[in-house]
Design a protein around this motif. Structure first.
Motif, PDB file in Angstrom:
ATOM      1  N   LEU A 171       0.841  -1.199   0.000  1.00 45.01           N
ATOM      2  CA  LEU A 171       0.000   0.000   0.000  1.00 45.01           C
ATOM      3  C   LEU A 171       0.874   1.247   0.000  1.00 45.01           C
ATOM      4  O   LEU A 171       0.588   2.212  -0.730  1.00 45.01           O
ATOM      5  N   SER A 172       1.925   1.239   0.792  1.00 47.90           N
ATOM      6  CA  SER A 172       2.831   2.388   0.823  1.00 47.90           C
ATOM      7  C   SER A 172       3.461   2.612  -0.544  1.00 47.90           C
ATOM      8  O   SER A 172       3.591   3.755  -1.006  1.00 47.90           O
ATOM      9  N   LEU A 173       3.849   1.521  -1.197  1.00 46.22           N
ATOM     10  CA  LEU A 173       4.442   1.645  -2.526  1.00 46.22           C
ATOM     11  C   LEU A 173       3.436   2.214  -3.524  1.00 46.22           C
ATOM     12  O   LEU A 173       3.757   3.123  -4.313  1.00 46.22           O
ATOM     13  N   VAL A 174       2.216   1.708  -3.480  1.00 43.77           N
ATOM     14  CA  VAL A 174       1.188   2.149  -4.426  1.00 43.77           C
ATOM     15  C   VAL A 174       0.850   3.622  -4.233  1.00 43.77           C
ATOM     16  O   VAL A 174       0.811   4.404  -5.200  1.00 43.77           O
ATOM     17  N   VAL A 175       0.602   4.046  -2.988  1.00 41.36           N
ATOM     18  CA  VAL A 175       0.231   5.448  -2.767  1.00 41.36           C
ATOM     19  C   VAL A 175       1.415   6.370  -3.018  1.00 41.36           C
ATOM     20  O   VAL A 175       1.240   7.509  -3.472  1.00 41.36           O
ATOM     21  N   GLY A 176       2.615   5.874  -2.726  1.00 39.86           N
ATOM     22  CA  GLY A 176       3.795   6.691  -2.994  1.00 39.86           C
ATOM     23  C   GLY A 176       3.983   6.938  -4.478  1.00 39.86           C
ATOM     24  O   GLY A 176       4.268   8.067  -4.911  1.00 39.86           O
ATOM     25  N   SER A 184      -1.916   5.349 -13.879  1.00 37.82           N
ATOM     26  CA  SER A 184      -2.428   4.213 -13.106  1.00 37.82           C
ATOM     27  C   SER A 184      -1.789   2.908 -13.528  1.00 37.82           C
ATOM     28  O   SER A 184      -1.610   1.987 -12.709  1.00 37.82           O
ATOM     29  N   GLN A 185      -1.429   2.781 -14.837  1.00 36.44           N
ATOM     30  CA  GLN A 185      -0.782   1.545 -15.296  1.00 36.44           C
ATOM     31  C   GLN A 185       0.591   1.381 -14.653  1.00 36.44           C
ATOM     32  O   GLN A 185       0.979   0.271 -14.278  1.00 36.44           O
ATOM     33  N   GLY A 317      -9.272  -2.367 -13.313  1.00 39.90           N
ATOM     34  CA  GLY A 317      -9.449  -1.271 -14.243  1.00 39.90           C
ATOM     35  C   GLY A 317      -9.739   0.088 -13.655  1.00 39.90           C
ATOM     36  O   GLY A 317      -9.921   1.055 -14.407  1.00 39.90           O
ATOM     37  N   MET A 318      -9.803   0.210 -12.340  1.00 39.92           N
ATOM     38  CA  MET A 318     -10.038   1.521 -11.751  1.00 39.92           C
ATOM     39  C   MET A 318      -8.778   2.378 -11.870  1.00 39.92           C
ATOM     40  O   MET A 318      -7.650   1.859 -11.927  1.00 39.92           O
ATOM     41  N   THR A 319      -8.960   3.674 -11.895  1.00 42.32           N
ATOM     42  CA  THR A 319      -7.825   4.580 -12.029  1.00 42.32           C
ATOM     43  C   THR A 319      -7.993   5.772 -11.103  1.00 42.32           C
ATOM     44  O   THR A 319      -9.086   6.011 -10.549  1.00 42.32           O
ATOM     45  N   ALA A 323      -9.444   4.729  -7.297  1.00 42.06           N
ATOM     46  CA  ALA A 323      -8.727   3.469  -7.089  1.00 42.06           C
ATOM     47  C   ALA A 323      -7.870   3.533  -5.837  1.00 42.06           C
ATOM     48  O   ALA A 323      -7.792   2.564  -5.063  1.00 42.06           O
ATOM     49  N   LEU A 324      -7.256   4.689  -5.630  1.00 38.44           N
ATOM     50  CA  LEU A 324      -6.391   4.849  -4.464  1.00 38.44           C
ATOM     51  C   LEU A 324      -7.193   4.808  -3.167  1.00 38.44           C
ATOM     52  O   LEU A 324      -6.793   4.159  -2.191  1.00 38.44           O
ATOM     53  N   VAL A 325      -8.349   5.481  -3.163  1.00 37.77           N
ATOM     54  CA  VAL A 325      -9.198   5.483  -1.970  1.00 37.77           C
ATOM     55  C   VAL A 325      -9.711   4.081  -1.668  1.00 37.77           C
ATOM     56  O   VAL A 325      -9.710   3.627  -0.514  1.00 37.77           O
TER      57      VAL A 325
END
Length: 381
Positions: A171-176, A184-185, A317-319, A323-325
């Motif tokens: 999660l930290s990697l994704v939000v960072g 998003s890709q 497929g969310m972007t 998607a982050l929330v």
């Protein structure tokens, strides 16, 4: 004052009568609830006993009998007001359902918390003995639950550690990455790479850890060289004694053991020191480590199961912000769940443990998000 009559020494005497206590509607309601809960708790212990053998089964049945004594107390107080029966509390109903379906350490942990919340200590209608019983029951159930906790401790620690590590790190990697402003890709590919890199790292680390610990334990095991070398040792400089001293024996015991091994060598020792043949601990006498490959596979799977959750919205497929929330919500719910399970097993508040896990995970993600914003601003500038 009401009176009654009786014969005493041939004479008819009058004496005052003590009016029978008439319970109030509030008391009747409270006593009925106590009665229902005692019956439910006794049923829980009987259901748990069906899944146990030997000493544990006897202990659980004894607890059920004690709850039966408490049930009789409330029946006597209620008298004709015992009917109609009421439902047990939601907590005891859930406990009963779990006991019938599972009978695991989780149920014992819940029962421990239930016993710790007994209101009898502050209720004037409960006897001191009943309040003392409930306190003792908590300790009895704690002891039974501890046995299960010990059996679970190793694998449970690995599962919680691996899953939480995957949740928080990915999660930290994704939000960072999202905070830097990349597409998003790219966020999705980064999350997949983080999942694979972290899971492989966890698996490799666990493999090396378990293999190394087993090698250390094997290196510490004594060999049988003393049996083959003993006939050729110098009788006057008996170094076999040094072997046993190094293994932790007293000098007297070491000399006696060496005398037995040497055959013709004698010492003025206490005959009670006569020792059985060398008995060495097997690997099973140490902490159960499992196989290195098994530990590596488990760590890989536990980490991956946690790390996949933050990237699920992007996989489907969310972007963008939505998607982050959603990723944060999914991870937050999972962290709350793992924290609650830890709380249940430890006999503590599931809500507090869940909130603690949530705070730690979201704190790490927020810090990484801020770093990502800062890095994105520097690169963009």
């Amino acid at each position: 004052m009401a009176t009654n009559t009786r014969y005493s020494n041939g004479l008819l005497e009058e004496f005052p009568t003590v009016p029978e206590r008439i319970p109030t509607p509030v008391e009747i309601s409270r006593w009925r609830q106590y009665l229902a809960d005692e019956r439910a708790e006794a049923a829980v212990y009987r259901d748990l006993a069906k899944r146990r053998e030997g000493e544990e089964k006897a202990i659980l049945l004894a607890l059920a009998q004690a709850e039966g004594r408490h049930e009789k107390h409330w029946l006597n107080l209620l008298g004709e007001h015992a009917e109609p029966p009421v439902a047990a509390s939601a907590r005891n109903q859930l406990l009963g359902l779990l006991a019938r379906c599972f009978g695991s350490v989780f149920v014992l942990a819940l029962a421990q918390r239930s016993e710790s919340r007994s209101p009898y200590a502050t209720d004037a209608d409960a006897t001191d003995a009943m309040a003392a019983d409930e306190s003792i029951h908590e300790e009895v159930v704690r002891g039974l639950a501890t046995r299960g906790r010990i059996r679970l401790s190793g694998s449970f620690r690995a599962a919680v550690f691996g899953a939480n590590d995957g949740l928080v790190s990915n999660l930290s990697l994704v939000v960072g990455m999202a905070a830097t402003g990349v597409g998003s890709q790219v966020v999705l590919f980064s999350g997949v790479a983080g999942l694979l890199a972290g899971a492989l790292s966890m698996g490799a680390g666990e493999f090396v850890s378990v293999r190394s610990q087993r090698e250390l334990l094997d290196a510490s095991q004594p060999t049988q060289i003393t049996l083959s070398a003993a006939p050729s040792l110098d009788l006057e400089n008996n170094e076999l004694v040094l072997v046993y001293l190094a293994r932790g024996m007293s000098r007297e015991a070491a000399e006696h053991r060496a005398a037995e091994r040497m055959g013709g060598f004698t010492c003025d020792c206490d005959p009670s020191l006569s020792l059985r043949p060398d008995e060495f601990k097997s690997a099973d006498d140490h902490e159960t480590l499992g196989t290195a490959w098994g530990a590596a596979t488990s760590s890989f799977c536990f980490f991956a199961s946690g790390a996949i959750i933050p990237i699920l919205p992007f996989v489907f497929g969310m972007t963008g912000v939505s998607a982050l929330v959603l990723a944060c919500v999914l991870v937050g719910l999972t962290l709350m769940g793992t924290g609650a399970v830890v709380g249940l097993l430890s006999g503590a508040s599931p809500l507090w443990r869940g909130l603690r896990q949530l705070g730690i995970g979201m704190g790490a993600a927020a810090a990484t998000y801020l770093l990502g914003l800062a890095f994105g601003g520097i690169v963009g500038g």
